[in-house]
Design an enzyme around this catalytic site. Structure first.
Site, PDB file in Angstrom:
ATOM      1  CB  CYS A  64     -25.168 -16.195 -18.354  1.00  2.07           C
ATOM      2  SG  CYS A  64     -25.145 -14.413 -17.991  1.00  2.07           S
ATOM      3  CG  ASN A  75     -52.539  16.087 -18.343  1.00  2.00           C
ATOM      4  OD1 ASN A  75     -52.865  16.055 -17.165  1.00  2.00           O
ATOM      5  ND2 ASN A  75     -51.314  15.790 -18.755  1.00  2.00           N
ATOM      6  NE  ARG A  77     -43.791   1.388 -10.891  1.00  2.00           N
ATOM      7  CZ  ARG A  77     -42.808   1.800 -11.681  1.00  2.00           C
ATOM      8  NH1 ARG A  77     -41.601   2.021 -11.185  1.00  2.00           N
ATOM      9  NH2 ARG A  77     -43.017   2.042 -12.943  1.00  2.00           N
ATOM     10  CG  HIS A 102     -39.544   5.502 -20.783  1.00  2.00           C
ATOM     11  ND1 HIS A 102     -40.244   6.519 -20.160  1.00  2.00           N
ATOM     12  CD2 HIS A 102     -38.757   6.104 -21.707  1.00  2.00           C
ATOM     13  CE1 HIS A 102     -39.890   7.686 -20.694  1.00  2.00           C
ATOM     14  NE2 HIS A 102     -39.000   7.462 -21.635  1.00  2.00           N
ATOM     15  CB  CYS A 140     -28.808 -14.508 -16.496  1.00  2.00           C
ATOM     16  SG  CYS A 140     -28.864 -14.924 -18.236  1.00  2.00           S
ATOM     17  CB  CYS A 184     -25.154 -12.642 -21.322  1.00  2.00           C
ATOM     18  SG  CYS A 184     -26.887 -13.035 -21.025  1.00  2.00           S
ATOM     19  CD  GLN A 226     -43.608   9.784 -21.756  1.00  2.00           C
ATOM     20  OE1 GLN A 226     -42.743  10.338 -21.105  1.00  2.00           O
ATOM     21  NE2 GLN A 226     -44.770  10.347 -22.010  1.00  2.00           N
ATOM     22  CG  ASN A 227     -47.732   4.678 -19.186  1.00  2.00           C
ATOM     23  OD1 ASN A 227     -47.046   5.636 -18.850  1.00  2.00           O
ATOM     24  ND2 ASN A 227     -49.035   4.770 -19.374  1.00  2.00           N
ATOM     25  CB  THR A 255     -47.171  12.461 -20.835  1.00  2.00           C
ATOM     26  OG1 THR A 255     -45.805  12.762 -20.535  1.00  2.00           O
ATOM     27  CG2 THR A 255     -47.568  13.117 -22.141  1.00  2.00           C
TER      28      THR A 255
END
Ligand code: BJW
Ligand code: ZN
Length: 289
Positions: free
Chosen positions: A199, A262, A93, A145, A194, A156, A127-128, A237
C-alpha cells in the site's frame, strides 16, 4: 441527602467562587433524583469538558492555531490543498492531548459508570478526539468525530491505532501554534504513510472533518443510547455542530430528562430541563457523586 448537602457546601465555595446558586442547588437535588431512578444514562460531551485539562475549545479566540480557526483546518479540502500544514496541526494536537491529564469532570463520569455498572447502562457519547474519557476509565464510549491517536489510509482505508511521538520524523519539533510561525512545507513523501504491504498510501488523521459523514456504526450506537435513555447530561458543547447537536433536543422531545453543564448558555439551553452553570470539573462531581 446529607452527603449531597455536605458536597454542595464543600463545592459551592471553592477558591472564593460559588459554583451553584441557591436555585441551582435545589435543581441539582431534583436532577439527582431523576439520575438515581434512571436505567439508561447518556452523557454527550464536547470540547468544554477538556478545557480544564488545558485543551483549547474550538470556538472563540483561544481556539486559533497560528492564524487559522481549527474548523478551517479540519476539512478534507485543507488536507487536499496542504497536507503538511494539516499534519502539523494534528501533530500539535496529538502532543497536547498526550501531555494532558483527565480532569475531575472526566473522572466523575468514569466513576459513575463503574459504580452503576450493574444497575444502569451508562453511555458516553463524545465529540472529542483527545481520548481523555478513555484515559479516565470510561468503558462504554462512542467517539463521534474520531480519535487523534488513530490514522486512516487515504489509499486502502485501513484504520490503525498510532501513538507514536512524533508520528513521523519530519514532524519532530513541528506544529508550533504561534501566529508568526511559517508552515514547514514537509514533502508528502516524509509525512506518515501506510505500513500495509503493497500500500504505502498517505495517512490522514482518523477524524471526521466538516462535510464528512459520521461512521454508520457510530451513529447507530449513539442513536441506540439516545433513544433508550431516561436521563441525558450535555457537557461542554456549544451545540452548534450537527448531527451531535440534534441528539439531546430529540431525547428531550421524547421525554428524557436533559441537563446541560456549561460555563455559558447555548442555543439548545431552552430545550433542556436543567442548566447547571460552571466549569464541568466542578459541577459534574456534584451531580454524579
Ligand atoms: C465549558 C468549559 C468548561 C468551555 N466547562 N463547559 C455547510 C457546509 C458543510 C457542512 C455543513 C454546512 N452546514 C451544516 C453542515 C454540517 C456540519 C455542521 O454542523 N456545521 C456547523 C458548523 C453549521 N456538520 C458536519 O459536516 C458533520 N457531518 C455531517 O453532518 O455529514 C452530513 C453532511 C455533509 C455535508 C453537508 C451537510 C451534511 C461532521 C462534523 C464534524 C465536526 N468536526 C470537528 C473537527 C474535528 C475534530 C478535531 O479536529 O478536533 O469536531 S468541528 C469541531 O466542532 C469538533 C468538535 O467535536 C465540534 C463540536 O464542538 P464543541 O465540542 O461543541 O466545542 P465548542 O468549542 O464549539 O464549544 C465548547 C463549549 O464548551 C462552549 O459552549 C463553552 O461555553 C463550553 N465550555 N469551557 C463546561 N470548563
Ligand atoms: Zn494503506
Amino acid at each position: 441527602m446529607f452527603r449531597l448537602a455536605s458536597l454542595l457546601r464543600n463545592n459551592s465555595i471553592s477558591k472564593g467562587q460559588r459554583w451553584l446558586s441557591t436555585r441551582d442547588t435545589s435543581n441539582m437535588a431534583k436532577f439527582r433524583e431523576s439520575l438515581k431512578a434512571a436505567k439508561g444514562v447518556a452523557i454527550l460531551s464536547g470540547a468544554g469538558i477538556s478545557a480544564e485539562s488545558g485543551i483549547p475549545t474550538f470556538r472563540g479566540p483561544e481556539g486559533y492555531w497560528r492564524k487559522w480557526p481549527p474548523t478551517l483546518l479540519a476539512s478534507p479540502r485543507a488536507f487536499r490543498d496542504d497536507p503538511s500544514l494539516v499534519w502539523e496541526f494534528y501533530h500539535y494536537r496529538r502532543e497536547l492531548a498526550r501531555k494532558a491529564k483527565p480532569n475531575p469532570g472526566h473522572k466523575a463520569i468514569a466513576h459513575f459508570e463503574a459504580r452503576h455498572a450493574k444497575s444502569k447502562v451508562v453511555t458516553v457519547i463524545t465529540q472529542n478526539v483527545d481520548a481523555l474519557h478513555t484515559r479516565a476509565g470510561t468503558k462504554n464510549i462512542v467517539e463521534l468525530h474520531g480519535n487523534l491517536f488513530k490514522t486512516k489510509c487515504t489509499k486502502c482505508g485501513d484504520v490503525a491505532i498510532n501513538i507514536d511521538s512524533p508520528i513521523c520524523e519530519a514532524l519532530r519539533d513541528r506544529g508550533a501554534p504561534d501566529q508568526d510561525f511559517k508552515g514547514s512545507d514537509i514533502p508528502i513523501k516524509d509525512l506518515p504513510h501506510c505500513k500495509k504491504p503493497d500500500c504505502g498510501g498517505l495517512l490522514r488523521p482518523f477524524i471526521v472533518w466538516f462535510g464528512e459523514m459520521l461512521e454508520l456504526s457510530v451513529m447507530e450506537r449513539a442513536d441506540a443510547a439516545m433513544t433508550t435513555c431516561d436521563v441525558v447530561l450535555v457537557v461542554g458543547t456549544s451545540s452548534l455542530v450537527t448531527p451531535a447537536s440534534l441528539f439531546a433536543p430529540m431525547a428531550s422531545l421524547r421525554g428524557a430528562v436533559v441537563a446541560e453543564f456549561n460555563i455559558a448558555k447555548t442555543p439548545a439551553t431552552p430545550d433542556f430541563s436543567y442548566y447547571f452553570e460552571g466549569p464541568s470539573g466542578k459541577t459534574l462531581p456534584i451531580a454524579l457523586a
